[in-house]
Design a protein around this motif. Structure first.
Motif, PDB file in Angstrom:
ATOM      1  N   ARG A   1      -2.523  -0.557  -2.400  1.00 15.43           N
ATOM      2  CA  ARG A   1      -1.159  -0.260  -2.885  1.00 15.43           C
ATOM      3  C   ARG A   1      -0.192  -0.022  -1.715  1.00 15.43           C
ATOM      4  O   ARG A   1       0.961  -0.432  -1.752  1.00 15.43           O
ATOM      5  CB  ARG A   1      -1.146   0.967  -3.818  1.00 15.43           C
ATOM      6  CG  ARG A   1      -1.808   0.774  -5.176  1.00 15.43           C
ATOM      7  CD  ARG A   1      -1.085  -0.238  -6.067  1.00 15.43           C
ATOM      8  NE  ARG A   1       0.336   0.053  -6.238  1.00 15.43           N
ATOM      9  CZ  ARG A   1       0.846   0.972  -7.037  1.00 15.43           C
ATOM     10  NH1 ARG A   1       0.039   1.694  -7.779  1.00 15.43           N
ATOM     11  NH2 ARG A   1       2.152   1.142  -7.121  1.00 15.43           N
ATOM     12  N   ILE A   2      -0.704   0.653  -0.669  1.00 16.67           N
ATOM     13  CA  ILE A   2       0.170   0.913   0.489  1.00 16.67           C
ATOM     14  C   ILE A   2       0.548  -0.426   1.137  1.00 16.67           C
ATOM     15  O   ILE A   2       1.720  -0.693   1.426  1.00 16.67           O
ATOM     16  CB  ILE A   2      -0.517   1.869   1.500  1.00 16.67           C
ATOM     17  CG1 ILE A   2      -0.694   3.256   0.856  1.00 16.67           C
ATOM     18  CG2 ILE A   2       0.277   1.971   2.808  1.00 16.67           C
ATOM     19  CD1 ILE A   2      -1.479   4.255   1.681  1.00 16.67           C
ATOM     20  N   ASN A   3      -0.464  -1.288   1.315  1.00 20.19           N
ATOM     21  CA  ASN A   3      -0.194  -2.612   1.912  1.00 20.19           C
ATOM     22  C   ASN A   3       0.741  -3.443   1.033  1.00 20.19           C
ATOM     23  O   ASN A   3       1.725  -4.007   1.523  1.00 20.19           O
ATOM     24  CB  ASN A   3      -1.506  -3.378   2.117  1.00 20.19           C
ATOM     25  CG  ASN A   3      -2.258  -2.845   3.330  1.00 20.19           C
ATOM     26  OD1 ASN A   3      -1.637  -2.397   4.303  1.00 20.19           O
ATOM     27  ND2 ASN A   3      -3.581  -2.841   3.271  1.00 20.19           N
ATOM     28  N   ASP A   4       0.452  -3.467  -0.279  1.00 21.19           N
ATOM     29  CA  ASP A   4       1.280  -4.264  -1.208  1.00 21.19           C
ATOM     30  C   ASP A   4       2.723  -3.775  -1.222  1.00 21.19           C
ATOM     31  O   ASP A   4       3.650  -4.532  -1.494  1.00 21.19           O
ATOM     32  CB  ASP A   4       0.732  -4.201  -2.644  1.00 21.19           C
ATOM     33  CG  ASP A   4      -0.588  -4.958  -2.779  1.00 21.19           C
ATOM     34  OD1 ASP A   4      -0.961  -5.655  -1.815  1.00 21.19           O
ATOM     35  OD2 ASP A   4      -1.248  -4.822  -3.833  1.00 21.19           O
ATOM     36  N   SER A   5       2.909  -2.467  -0.966  1.00 21.04           N
ATOM     37  CA  SER A   5       4.277  -1.922  -0.984  1.00 21.04           C
ATOM     38  C   SER A   5       5.010  -2.175   0.324  1.00 21.04           C
ATOM     39  O   SER A   5       6.156  -1.730   0.486  1.00 21.04           O
ATOM     40  CB  SER A   5       4.246  -0.418  -1.249  1.00 21.04           C
ATOM     41  OG  SER A   5       3.523  -0.127  -2.398  1.00 21.04           O
TER      42      SER A   5
END
Ligand code: AMO
Length: 427
Positions: free
Chosen positions: A367-371
């Motif tokens: 989620r951190i990467n996707d954001s």
């Protein structure tokens, strides 16, 4: 002579006794042989009458609006006086003779907001600030009754909590730091030591929105709760808000009456609050002519349409993951849905946001990467999932938005002593 607050005098305790009050001149009316001074202190107003033959006459003639005084006199009942009592003045000591006070009758709201440092003396602001104090007290009571521990998170932080677009950055010696947008991630650290925690602290948003519900600095009531689920979270938040309303009605009766607050609305705040899913809210909007599609974020206008339909506080839950922050836990059976919930009220829309936090390390990293966030900024946050992760939920309630709704305040600016907006930062 006994030093008294004006509210004590008005309660009749000091009837016919010689008493002393300390206050400021709110109004002055001069007759040939009598001067009426309406004096205020933090607790209220009282009429003081000065006779020409009393030793207070010369000083009474000199005093101006907002001069600070110490008055000695005899308190007695008088039906014609505001509050039913007046003080027959023996003597007056002028502590600070005021220059011509810039605030007089019929001034524009904008002018009053520009002289905030003086306008805070007004009865309206005095009453709002007193209720604000009580709402803070009731919030703390409620968390403590439920075994939450109050903690003190930092305001200087090194990475965004709620997305970069509303982040204030500042020079911190040789580096750039930020002002916190929410204490959530820091509360999440503390649950691993203290379990249930809460804080009441400022949050900062570099938001250019000029609406009745946006400040750039506001007070945030935040809680974090291990091993609780979404239903516990909604039950807790609705109980907190109804406890605050109930206690405010019980303990701030006079203030609410004087502010002409719609008590019926507060009395109707009863648990359970209605709960609808995000998908149901989209359906309501489409029925009301909105062009919104599933997946779009609800704006202020959309929230108001749905909130006015309910006419009381209610929840919207299960938002699309794509419009929620990286820390939101997703439904395992449908990762497109985030376990997230907002509380909304009529006129204001959203007053709180909360949800389950992603407790799985790998899903969180994704989620951190996707954001589009930098993973290294969140390495301490990921550590929490590496070392004894636990399921947990939490929420953030905006104190000022709650007050605006409870007290029928026109604009959020008047719910906080020193509002900060794009245009206002003085004094
Ligand atoms: P969110 O960003 O929705 O969520 O903020 C939570 C609550 O804070 C209040 N609020 C504001 N009040 C005044 N002026 C503003 N500019 C402003 N922005 C937000 C609102 C809002 O509902 N960490 C998450 C919450 C969580 O999941 O725990 C968060 O901050 O009342």
């Amino acid at each position: 002579m006994v030093l008294m607050k004006i509210s004590e005098v008005l309660s009749g305790k000091s009837n016919s006794k010689v008493i002393t009050i300390r206050g400021w001149v709110y109004r002055k009316r001069e007759g040939k042989n009598l001067i009426f001074l309406l004096i205020r202190d933090s607790s209220g107003f009282i009429q003081c009458t000065v006779k020409k033959d009393s030793s207070g006459w010369v000083e009474a003639e000199r005093v101006t609006i907002e001069s600070s005084l110490i008055i000695d006199g005899i308190a007695k009942p008088d039906d014609r006086a505001p509050g039913g009592f007046e003080i027959s003045v023996n003597s007056i000591s002028i502590i600070g003779l005021a220059e011509i006070f810039p605030i007089s009758k019929d001034q524009s709201t904008d002018f009053l907001r520009n002289v905030r440092h003086l306008w805070l003396r007004s009865r309206k602001m005095n009453l709002i600030m007193k209720i604000r104090d009580k709402v803070l007290e009731f919030s703390r009571d409620f968390f403590r009754k439920n075994q939450f521990i109050e903690v003190s998170p930092p305001m200087f932080i090194s990475a965004a909590v709620e997305g970069g677009s509303t982040l204030f950055d500042l020079k911190y010696f040789d580096q750039t730091l930020y002002l916190t947008q929410s204490s959530q991630l820091y509360l999440e650290i503390l649950i691993y030591s203290l379990e249930k925690v809460f804080c009441i602290a400022p949050s900062f948003r570099a938001e250019k929105s000029r609406t009745i519900r946006h400040l750039t600095e506001y007070w945030h009531i935040e809680g974090e709760w291990p091993y609780a689920n979404m239903s516990d979270l909604m039950n807790f938040q609705e109980s907190l808000v109804s406890y605050i309303c109930e206690q405010t009605i019980l303990n701030c009766k006079n203030e609410l009456e004087e502010l002409k607050v719609d008590l019926k609305k507060l009395k109707l705040v009863k648990t359970p609050f209605p709960r609808i899913t995000y998908s149901e809210s989209i359906k309501i909007l489409i029925e009301n002519g909105s062009k919104l599609n599933w997946g779009d974020d609800l704006g202020y206008e959309e929230e108001k349409i749905i909130a006015n339909k309910f006419g009381c506080p209610f929840f919207i839950y299960d938002y699309p993951t794509s419009i929620k922050a990286f820390y939101c836990k997703t439904h395992r059976e449908d990762p497109n849905l985030a376990m997230s919930v907002d509380m909304l009220v009529p006129r204001i829309g959203e007053i709180s946001t909360g949800g389950a936090r992603e407790d799985d390390k790998d899903l969180l990293i994704k989620r951190i990467n996707d954001s589009g966030l930098k993973i290294e900024d969140y390495s301490w946050y990921i550590d929490l999932r590496k070392y004894g992760t636990i399921p947990h939920v939490g929420f953030g309630l905006g104190l000022e938005r709650l007050l605006v709704w409870m007290l029928d305040i026109d604009n959020i600016i008047d719910s906080i002593p020193f509002p900060r907006t794009t245009r206002r930062f003085y004094p």
